[in-house]
Scaffold this motif. Structure first.
Motif, mmCIF file in Angstrom:
data_model
loop_
_atom_site.group_PDB
_atom_site.id
_atom_site.type_symbol
_atom_site.label_atom_id
_atom_site.label_comp_id
_atom_site.label_asym_id
_atom_site.label_seq_id
_atom_site.Cartn_x
_atom_site.Cartn_y
_atom_site.Cartn_z
ATOM 1 N N ASP A 28 0.827 -1.206 0.000
ATOM 2 C CA ASP A 28 0.000 0.000 0.000
ATOM 3 C C ASP A 28 0.862 1.257 0.000
ATOM 4 O OD1 ASP A 28 -2.387 -1.556 0.179
ATOM 5 O OD2 ASP A 28 -2.005 -1.813 2.313
ATOM 6 N N VAL A 29 1.925 1.245 0.788
ATOM 7 C CA VAL A 29 2.848 2.382 0.820
ATOM 8 C C VAL A 29 3.550 2.534 -0.523
ATOM 9 C CG1 VAL A 29 4.951 3.311 1.867
ATOM 10 C CG2 VAL A 29 3.200 2.253 3.314
ATOM 11 N N LEU A 30 3.924 1.406 -1.138
ATOM 12 C CA LEU A 30 4.594 1.447 -2.438
ATOM 13 C C LEU A 30 3.730 2.143 -3.476
ATOM 14 C CD1 LEU A 30 6.767 0.665 -4.517
ATOM 15 C CD2 LEU A 30 5.614 -1.549 -4.743
ATOM 16 N N PHE A 31 2.471 1.747 -3.575
ATOM 17 C CA PHE A 31 1.610 2.338 -4.589
ATOM 18 C C PHE A 31 1.195 3.767 -4.230
ATOM 19 C CE2 PHE A 31 1.157 -2.148 -5.830
ATOM 20 C CZ PHE A 31 1.453 -2.009 -7.172
ATOM 21 N N SER A 32 1.228 4.121 -2.961
ATOM 22 C CA SER A 32 1.032 5.516 -2.580
ATOM 23 C C SER A 32 2.205 6.365 -3.059
ATOM 24 C CB SER A 32 0.881 5.638 -1.053
ATOM 25 O OG SER A 32 -0.365 5.148 -0.625
ATOM 26 N N LEU A 33 3.413 5.820 -2.931
ATOM 27 C CA LEU A 33 4.595 6.523 -3.434
ATOM 28 C C LEU A 33 4.533 6.674 -4.953
ATOM 29 C CD1 LEU A 33 7.378 4.850 -1.247
ATOM 30 C CD2 LEU A 33 6.622 7.238 -1.139
ATOM 31 N N LEU A 34 4.086 5.614 -5.641
ATOM 32 C CA LEU A 34 3.952 5.694 -7.096
ATOM 33 C C LEU A 34 2.899 6.731 -7.488
ATOM 34 C CD1 LEU A 34 4.102 1.914 -8.123
ATOM 35 C CD2 LEU A 34 5.914 3.636 -8.275
ATOM 36 N N ALA A 35 1.808 6.812 -6.723
ATOM 37 C CA ALA A 35 0.773 7.806 -6.995
ATOM 38 C C ALA A 35 1.316 9.220 -6.824
ATOM 39 C CB ALA A 35 -0.430 7.585 -6.082
ATOM 40 N N ALA A 36 2.096 9.437 -5.772
ATOM 41 C CA ALA A 36 2.694 10.751 -5.539
ATOM 42 C C ALA A 36 3.671 11.112 -6.655
ATOM 43 C CB ALA A 36 3.403 10.773 -4.185
ATOM 44 N N ALA A 37 4.471 10.127 -7.087
ATOM 45 C CA ALA A 37 5.412 10.363 -8.180
ATOM 46 C C ALA A 37 4.676 10.666 -9.477
ATOM 47 C CB ALA A 37 6.322 9.151 -8.365
ATOM 48 N N ALA A 38 3.586 9.958 -9.744
ATOM 49 C CA ALA A 38 2.793 10.197 -10.952
ATOM 50 C C ALA A 38 2.168 11.586 -10.925
ATOM 51 C CB ALA A 38 1.701 9.139 -11.084
ATOM 52 N N CYS A 39 1.691 12.012 -9.751
ATOM 53 C CA CYS A 39 1.134 13.360 -9.608
ATOM 54 C C CYS A 39 2.191 14.419 -9.900
ATOM 55 C CB CYS A 39 0.570 13.539 -8.193
ATOM 56 S SG CYS A 39 -0.118 15.175 -7.868
ATOM 57 N N PHE A 40 3.388 14.195 -9.371
ATOM 58 C CA PHE A 40 4.492 15.125 -9.629
ATOM 59 C C PHE A 40 4.790 15.207 -11.130
ATOM 60 C CE2 PHE A 40 9.064 15.513 -10.501
ATOM 61 C CZ PHE A 40 9.295 16.791 -10.016
ATOM 62 N N PHE A 62 -0.358 11.037 -2.198
ATOM 63 C CA PHE A 62 0.261 9.975 -1.411
ATOM 64 C C PHE A 62 -0.712 9.442 -0.357
ATOM 65 C CE2 PHE A 62 2.427 8.686 2.505
ATOM 66 C CZ PHE A 62 3.219 7.650 2.037
ATOM 67 N N ALA A 63 -1.465 10.344 0.273
ATOM 68 C CA ALA A 63 -2.342 9.949 1.379
ATOM 69 C C ALA A 63 -3.614 9.259 0.892
ATOM 70 C CB ALA A 63 -2.707 11.177 2.209
ATOM 71 N N LEU A 64 -4.130 9.651 -0.286
ATOM 72 C CA LEU A 64 -5.434 9.146 -0.725
ATOM 73 C C LEU A 64 -5.480 7.617 -0.877
ATOM 74 C CD1 LEU A 64 -8.313 9.753 -1.515
ATOM 75 C CD2 LEU A 64 -7.535 10.140 -3.871
ATOM 76 N N PRO A 65 -4.507 6.977 -1.538
ATOM 77 C CA PRO A 65 -4.579 5.508 -1.639
ATOM 78 C C PRO A 65 -4.615 4.818 -0.281
ATOM 79 C CG PRO A 65 -2.978 6.370 -3.195
ATOM 80 C CD PRO A 65 -3.364 7.510 -2.305
ATOM 81 N N LEU A 66 -3.856 5.329 0.679
ATOM 82 C CA LEU A 66 -3.858 4.742 2.016
ATOM 83 C C LEU A 66 -5.217 4.931 2.685
ATOM 84 C CD1 LEU A 66 -0.325 5.906 3.280
ATOM 85 C CD2 LEU A 66 -0.983 3.634 2.457
ATOM 86 N N ALA A 118 -6.596 7.272 -6.940
ATOM 87 C CA ALA A 118 -7.711 6.337 -6.776
ATOM 88 C C ALA A 118 -7.468 5.067 -7.582
ATOM 89 C CB ALA A 118 -9.017 7.001 -7.202
ATOM 90 N N ALA A 119 -6.871 5.231 -8.765
ATOM 91 C CA ALA A 119 -6.552 4.065 -9.594
ATOM 92 C C ALA A 119 -5.491 3.200 -8.922
ATOM 93 C CB ALA A 119 -6.063 4.531 -10.968
ATOM 94 N N ILE A 123 -5.485 -1.199 -6.563
ATOM 95 C CA ILE A 123 -4.605 -2.360 -6.435
ATOM 96 C C ILE A 123 -4.629 -2.882 -5.002
ATOM 97 C CG2 ILE A 123 -2.229 -3.165 -6.640
ATOM 98 C CD1 ILE A 123 -1.834 -1.054 -8.831
ATOM 99 N N GLY A 124 -4.573 -1.960 -4.027
ATOM 100 C CA GLY A 124 -4.662 -2.362 -2.635
ATOM 101 C C GLY A 124 -6.016 -2.951 -2.286
ATOM 102 N N LEU A 125 -7.066 -2.393 -2.872
ATOM 103 C CA LEU A 125 -8.422 -2.902 -2.621
ATOM 104 C C LEU A 125 -8.586 -4.313 -3.191
ATOM 105 C CD1 LEU A 125 -10.463 0.330 -3.406
ATOM 106 C CD2 LEU A 125 -9.961 -0.630 -1.153
ATOM 107 N N ILE A 126 -7.967 -4.565 -4.340
ATOM 108 C CA ILE A 126 -8.003 -5.914 -4.926
ATOM 109 C C ILE A 126 -7.281 -6.901 -4.017
ATOM 110 C CG2 ILE A 126 -7.147 -7.324 -6.852
ATOM 111 C CD1 ILE A 126 -7.550 -4.796 -8.625
ATOM 112 N N SER A 127 -6.167 -6.487 -3.448
ATOM 113 C CA SER A 127 -5.403 -7.363 -2.557
ATOM 114 C C SER A 127 -6.207 -7.763 -1.317
ATOM 115 C CB SER A 127 -4.109 -6.665 -2.118
ATOM 116 O OG SER A 127 -3.309 -6.320 -3.238
ATOM 117 N N ASP A 128 -7.136 -6.895 -0.916
ATOM 118 C CA ASP A 128 -7.905 -7.146 0.304
ATOM 119 C C ASP A 128 -9.289 -7.721 0.029
ATOM 120 O OD1 ASP A 128 -5.810 -6.199 1.807
ATOM 121 O OD2 ASP A 128 -6.613 -4.165 1.982
#
Length: 287
Positions: A28-40, A62-66, A118-119, A123-128
């Motif tokens: 979850d943290v990994l994909f939050s970091l990827l989301a933040a990088a994509a936003c940047f 970064f915070a929204l996916p979490l 949100a996209a 991935i985290g929601l699918i895992s759970d």
């Protein structure tokens, strides 16, 4: 090519490591970091210059996916999103810094910090999903679901490229992505479907040694939908690059471009998978 191969290998190792830790907060943290990088990357490509707006958007992305993964049953989440949108409007109108925020900059910031995270959160929601439907989805099923989502999105592009190079004659989107052909698109879907059927056999007979919760017919429909939507995700990312006249979103991944260049196809595939599983659970299984 050497740089591209090395970078691709490193990405593959990181993804495999995250896959092994998919039932921990690490993924979850990994994909939050990827989301933040994509936003940047998106805000940089779009020329958003206001530093306050960019910092707020990247932090929120970064915070929204979490939040979507861990607070999705709490009404507070809706309040957070609404307050964030209000904050963006206030920043735009009040103009707290010397750099004026235009409406196009506001619009692309909303897209980069809401839609993209949100996209990734999907991935985290699918895992759970095993927590949401414990009666018929197991942890092993979730591993295959995540594999289908990410691998189908990435491999569709690979298969479509090779089939298109060999047989491509009819351009699919000549103004948006001239190298893509209808032959390549169809070939990509067919090849990835065959590959995923092989993955299903290995899952049931060798790895998990249990039947997957989906029947084969729905499994095939799911793979085809994921494959097709992944191509639209790729085209959407290309549309943004074409509009702003750039080749890559960034140089974060040597030889591959940026996070958006590498994961663009996953960004529509993962929400599609989440929706399909939810439909299956609600309609077919009655859960």
């Amino acid at each position: 090519m050497k740089t591209r191969v090395i970078s691709g290998t490193v990405i593959a190792i990181l993804l495999v490591a995250a896959y092994c830790l998919m039932f921990t907060p690490v993924i979850d943290v990994l994909f939050s970091l990827l989301a933040a990088a994509a936003c940047f990357e998106i805000t940089k490509v779009a020329g958003v210059k206001n530093p306050v707006l960019k910092v707020v958007a990247i932090a929120f992305s970064f915070a929204l996916p979490l939040c979507l993964v861990y607070l999705h049953n709490i009404p507070l989440l809706e309040i957070i999103v609404v307050l964030y949108v209000i904050l963006l409007v206030v920043l735009t109108v009040a103009n707290f810094s010397k750099t004026t925020i235009t409406f196009p900059e506001l619009a692309v910031t909303v897209y980069a910090s809401l839609v993209i995270p949100a996209a990734f959160a999907s991935i985290g929601l699918i895992s759970d999903m095993y927590l949401r439907y414990p009666d018929f989805i197991s942890r092993a099923d979730c591993r295959l679901l995540l594999w289908i989502t990410v691998a189908t999105a990435l491999l569709t592009d690979v298969f479509a490229y090779f089939v298109g190079v060999k047989f491509g004659k009819h351009k699919m989107t000549p103004n948006l992505s001239p190298k893509k052909s209808w032959e390549g698109a169809v070939g990509g879907v067919v090849c990835v479907l065959l590959f995923m059927l092989l993955s299903l056999v290995l899952f049931e007979k060798v790895l998990a040694k249990e039947s997957f919760f989906m029947p084969v017919w729905f499994y095939c429909i799911t793979v085809v939908f994921i494959s097709i939507t992944s191509m639209f995700g790729d085209l959407m990312a290309s549309l943004i690059k074409r509009y702003y006249g750039v080749k890559d979103y960034s140089n974060l991944i040597p030889g591959h471009g940026g996070i958006m260049d590498r994961f663009d196809s996953v960004l529509l595939a993962s929400p599609t998978m989440f929706v399909l599983i939810t439909i299956y659970g609600s309609v077919v299984m009655g859960a």
